[in-house]
Design a protein around this motif. Sequence first.
Motif: not given
Length: 177
Positions: A140-150
Amino acid sequence: MMKWIRYGTKESGLSLVEVLASLVILSIVSLVLTSFFTNALAYAKGNQSKTVMVNLARNALFYMEKQSFEPIETYFSNPSRTAISCLVSGCDAAVSQLAEDPAVLQQILNPNINGVQYTISVIYQRDMHNNMLHDSDKQNMAEELMPVMVRVERVNGTASARNAAEVEGYIASERVR
């Protein structure tokens, strides 16, 4: 006639050899201390540069978090797209559509701070996101969040840890902001 009075057979004072030996020792100690302070100054300057890069990465992450989630999600749904970045000369059309103001995005991804040019890439962490999507506790959390590295790099810097900085974070959908 004057009579000379001697108080001892030893003469007091330093010989030329003793003076030269003390000068050599003093010179060696001075060179070591100068080298130490020069290295400390270079290290402090590197830390200052690293701090600037971390702050630029946080700024870029904050900016990307405030953009509309849907275009970014659509952009990264293409497997060939792994990062959002712009050349100093400008962003390509696909990247320009990700921000409300493409000129601001260009400035965010290619800042010039104190005469030093940096380039910033927002890298999608696809493997981490896929792992989150396949974990029932995090789905559920993964559908609302996109992990990124800057990742921030100096444009004219040598390839070293002092000339790059990375910050990890998430781009959240509007439903959870």
